[in-house]
Design an enzyme around this catalytic site. Structure first.
Site, mmCIF file in Angstrom:
data_model
loop_
_atom_site.group_PDB
_atom_site.id
_atom_site.type_symbol
_atom_site.label_atom_id
_atom_site.label_comp_id
_atom_site.label_asym_id
_atom_site.label_seq_id
_atom_site.Cartn_x
_atom_site.Cartn_y
_atom_site.Cartn_z
ATOM 1 N N ILE A 25 -9.652 9.278 -2.577
ATOM 2 C CA ILE A 25 -9.916 8.945 -1.172
ATOM 3 C C ILE A 25 -9.385 10.097 -0.317
ATOM 4 O O ILE A 25 -8.280 10.594 -0.564
ATOM 5 C CB ILE A 25 -9.175 7.643 -0.771
ATOM 6 C CG1 ILE A 25 -9.479 6.494 -1.758
ATOM 7 C CG2 ILE A 25 -9.515 7.246 0.657
ATOM 8 C CD1 ILE A 25 -10.891 6.044 -1.839
ATOM 9 N N LYS B 297 1.331 2.732 -11.313
ATOM 10 C CA LYS B 297 0.055 2.101 -10.937
ATOM 11 C C LYS B 297 -0.421 1.148 -12.031
ATOM 12 O O LYS B 297 -1.007 0.106 -11.751
ATOM 13 C CB LYS B 297 -0.985 3.181 -10.638
ATOM 14 C CG LYS B 297 -0.637 4.048 -9.418
ATOM 15 C CD LYS B 297 -0.455 3.195 -8.174
ATOM 16 C CE LYS B 297 -0.235 4.016 -6.924
ATOM 17 N NZ LYS B 297 -0.048 3.199 -5.716
ATOM 18 N N ALA C 213 2.231 5.522 -14.419
ATOM 19 C CA ALA C 213 3.020 4.401 -14.954
ATOM 20 C C ALA C 213 3.221 3.328 -13.885
ATOM 21 O O ALA C 213 3.090 2.129 -14.158
ATOM 22 C CB ALA C 213 4.374 4.918 -15.451
ATOM 23 N N ASN D 114 0.796 -1.232 0.000
ATOM 24 C CA ASN D 114 0.000 0.000 0.000
ATOM 25 C C ASN D 114 0.827 1.281 0.000
ATOM 26 O O ASN D 114 0.364 2.317 -0.475
ATOM 27 C CB ASN D 114 -0.921 -0.035 1.240
ATOM 28 C CG ASN D 114 -1.537 1.306 1.549
ATOM 29 O OD1 ASN D 114 -2.482 1.730 0.894
ATOM 30 N ND2 ASN D 114 -0.994 2.010 2.547
ATOM 31 N N TYR E 38 3.531 8.508 -11.675
ATOM 32 C CA TYR E 38 2.589 7.826 -10.772
ATOM 33 C C TYR E 38 1.700 6.873 -11.569
ATOM 34 O O TYR E 38 1.559 5.690 -11.221
ATOM 35 C CB TYR E 38 1.754 8.886 -10.059
ATOM 36 C CG TYR E 38 0.743 8.372 -9.059
ATOM 37 C CD1 TYR E 38 1.104 8.095 -7.740
ATOM 38 C CD2 TYR E 38 -0.599 8.190 -9.410
ATOM 39 C CE1 TYR E 38 0.178 7.645 -6.819
ATOM 40 C CE2 TYR E 38 -1.531 7.740 -8.500
ATOM 41 C CZ TYR E 38 -1.147 7.473 -7.199
ATOM 42 O OH TYR E 38 -2.074 7.024 -6.288
ATOM 43 N N SER F 36 -4.390 2.231 -8.533
ATOM 44 C CA SER F 36 -5.171 3.473 -8.585
ATOM 45 C C SER F 36 -5.997 3.496 -9.869
ATOM 46 O O SER F 36 -5.620 2.849 -10.863
ATOM 47 C CB SER F 36 -4.205 4.666 -8.599
ATOM 48 O OG SER F 36 -4.885 5.854 -8.961
HETATM 49 P P1 NDP Z 1 -0.887 8.600 2.496
HETATM 50 O O1 NDP Z 1 -0.046 9.653 1.879
HETATM 51 O O2 NDP Z 1 -1.966 8.984 3.437
HETATM 52 O O3 NDP Z 1 0.055 7.520 3.227
HETATM 53 C C1 NDP Z 1 1.160 7.006 2.543
HETATM 54 C C2 NDP Z 1 1.807 5.933 3.402
HETATM 55 O O4 NDP Z 1 2.944 5.408 2.688
HETATM 56 C C3 NDP Z 1 2.319 6.499 4.706
HETATM 57 O O5 NDP Z 1 2.201 5.560 5.734
HETATM 58 C C4 NDP Z 1 3.794 6.750 4.382
HETATM 59 O O6 NDP Z 1 4.563 6.782 5.561
HETATM 60 C C5 NDP Z 1 4.114 5.559 3.485
HETATM 61 N N1 NDP Z 1 5.294 5.812 2.652
HETATM 62 C C6 NDP Z 1 5.450 6.767 1.709
HETATM 63 N N2 NDP Z 1 6.698 6.755 1.222
HETATM 64 C C7 NDP Z 1 7.347 5.752 1.873
HETATM 65 C C8 NDP Z 1 8.684 5.234 1.823
HETATM 66 N N3 NDP Z 1 9.624 5.769 1.015
HETATM 67 N N4 NDP Z 1 9.002 4.201 2.620
HETATM 68 C C9 NDP Z 1 8.081 3.665 3.459
HETATM 69 N N5 NDP Z 1 6.817 4.102 3.552
HETATM 70 C C10 NDP Z 1 6.456 5.133 2.779
HETATM 71 O O7 NDP Z 1 -1.465 7.737 1.269
HETATM 72 P P2 NDP Z 1 -2.919 7.097 1.014
HETATM 73 O O8 NDP Z 1 -3.382 6.371 2.197
HETATM 74 O O9 NDP Z 1 -3.751 8.134 0.379
HETATM 75 O O10 NDP Z 1 -2.530 6.074 -0.168
HETATM 76 C C11 NDP Z 1 -2.193 4.722 0.091
HETATM 77 C C12 NDP Z 1 -2.027 4.020 -1.246
HETATM 78 O O11 NDP Z 1 -3.234 4.150 -2.004
HETATM 79 C C13 NDP Z 1 -0.918 4.631 -2.120
HETATM 80 O O12 NDP Z 1 -0.242 3.598 -2.814
HETATM 81 C C14 NDP Z 1 -1.683 5.499 -3.096
HETATM 82 O O13 NDP Z 1 -1.003 5.679 -4.321
HETATM 83 C C15 NDP Z 1 -2.954 4.677 -3.285
HETATM 84 N N6 NDP Z 1 -4.081 5.481 -3.741
HETATM 85 C C16 NDP Z 1 -4.553 6.533 -3.006
HETATM 86 C C17 NDP Z 1 -5.601 7.283 -3.473
HETATM 87 C C18 NDP Z 1 -6.139 8.460 -2.730
HETATM 88 O O14 NDP Z 1 -7.011 9.153 -3.296
HETATM 89 N N7 NDP Z 1 -5.711 8.743 -1.500
HETATM 90 C C19 NDP Z 1 -6.243 6.984 -4.763
HETATM 91 C C20 NDP Z 1 -5.677 5.861 -5.449
HETATM 92 C C21 NDP Z 1 -4.642 5.123 -4.941
HETATM 93 P P3 NDP Z 1 5.828 7.794 5.760
HETATM 94 O O15 NDP Z 1 5.488 9.056 5.063
HETATM 95 O O16 NDP Z 1 6.057 7.888 7.196
HETATM 96 O O17 NDP Z 1 6.940 7.059 5.117
#
Ligand code: NDP
Length: 246
Positions: free
Chosen positions: A184, A155, A153, A84, A151, A136
């Site tokens: 979301i 997904k 690409a 995720n 992004y 996504s």
């Molecule tokens: P958030 O930005 O709320 O959370 C992202 C999470 O990923 C955090 O826990 C963050 O923790 C972690 N993360 C990011 N970079 C790293 C890294 N380099 N190493 C380890 N952990 C990392 O994202 P969402 O909950 O919105 O999204 C979750 C997933 O759903 C993603 O893959 C996103 O692309 C996908 N998605 C989201 C949508 C939306 O509308 N929100 C729509 C479609 C897909 P930390 O920053 O502490 O590392």
């Protein structure tokens, strides 16, 4: 309870969709490990949910292997991996993307999922398991005025890898499925939902008439992680209020 006795790793579980998933998984009886880079926020989420937090950067293979090892030391097995963690770069047309930014998005959103899957699969091959990739809608279709090519690409690649991994590991009883969320409400989308006008525009994109919340996605992830979906692998499920049927 649907996940009684199961051990799950949820990457990016400190907030947003990952945190909502960790909450539902824990209520359904799973032993849950959440991961993220920012350890303070991670441990605060872990305490709140009564789950375990192991910090690490998904860009670093050593961190990924360390998280998998600590999970095995603590719980003895891994049944479920939710790929995720992810990041969304700033919207800009292709010709303005610096190559470093392109590479960083690929590293986090795609190679990161490869790293976790590679580290977990050998352990899942013993007893079977479930992998759920969070892609996504942007991996399924192009959106006007949502120029995030790197992004999109990653997904789209994750959608195809879901099918590839599903075929590759079906013989080891590992099911691999994929969810494509629409918009979301999380930290990731907050910059695009600040004004009433922005929010109204986003809502209008979704035929169901609202944007999603993390629980909408978490419930679908639970379905793919549980025995309710025991005959499903390689499936790509939009969870998007109808965006992709437009
Ligand atoms: P958030 O930005 O709320 O959370 C992202 C999470 O990923 C955090 O826990 C963050 O923790 C972690 N993360 C990011 N970079 C790293 C890294 N380099 N190493 C380890 N952990 C990392 O994202 P969402 O909950 O919105 O999204 C979750 C997933 O759903 C993603 O893959 C996103 O692309 C996908 N998605 C989201 C949508 C939306 O509308 N929100 C729509 C479609 C897909 P930390 O920053 O502490 O590392």
């Amino acid at each position: 309870m649907k996940l009684s006795g199961k051990v799950a790793i949820i990457t990016g579980g400190s907030r947003g969709i990952g945190k909502a998933t960790a909450s539902i998984f824990a209520k359904e009886g799973a032993s849950v490990v959440i991961t993220a880079k920012d350890n303070t926020r991670l441990q605060s989420a872990a305490r709140e949910l009564g789950v375990v937090g192991f910090a690490g950067d998904i860009r670093k293979n050593d961190d990924v292997e360390n998280i998998v090892k600590r999970t095995l030391d603590r719980f003895g097995k891994i049944d479920i991996l939710v790929n995720n963690a992810g990041m969304l770069p700033k919207v800009k047309p292709l010709h303005e993307i610096p190559e470093e930014e392109w590479n960083e998005v690929i590293d986090i959103n795609l190679t990161g999922q490869f790293r976790f899957t590679k580290a977990v699969v050998p352990h899942m091959m013993k007893n079977g398991g479930c992998i759920i990739n969070i892609s996504s809608d942007a991996g399924l279709k192009s959106f006007e005025n949502f120029e995030v090519d790197s992004y999109s690409a990653t997904k789209a690649a994750l959608i195809h890898l879901t099918k590839t991994w599903a075929i590759e590991y079906a013989k080891h009883k590992i099911r691999v499925n994929c969810i494509c969320p629409g918009v979301i409400e999380t930290d990731m989308t907050e910059p695009y939902l600040r004004t009433e006008a922005d929010r109204a525009m986003m809502v209008a994109e979704h035929p169901i008439g609202r944007i999603g919340n993390p629980d909408d996605v978490a419930k679908a992830i639970l379905y793919f992680a549980s025995e309710d979906s025991s005959w499903i692998t390689g499936a790509i499920l939009p969870v998007d209020g109808g965006v992709t049927i437009k």
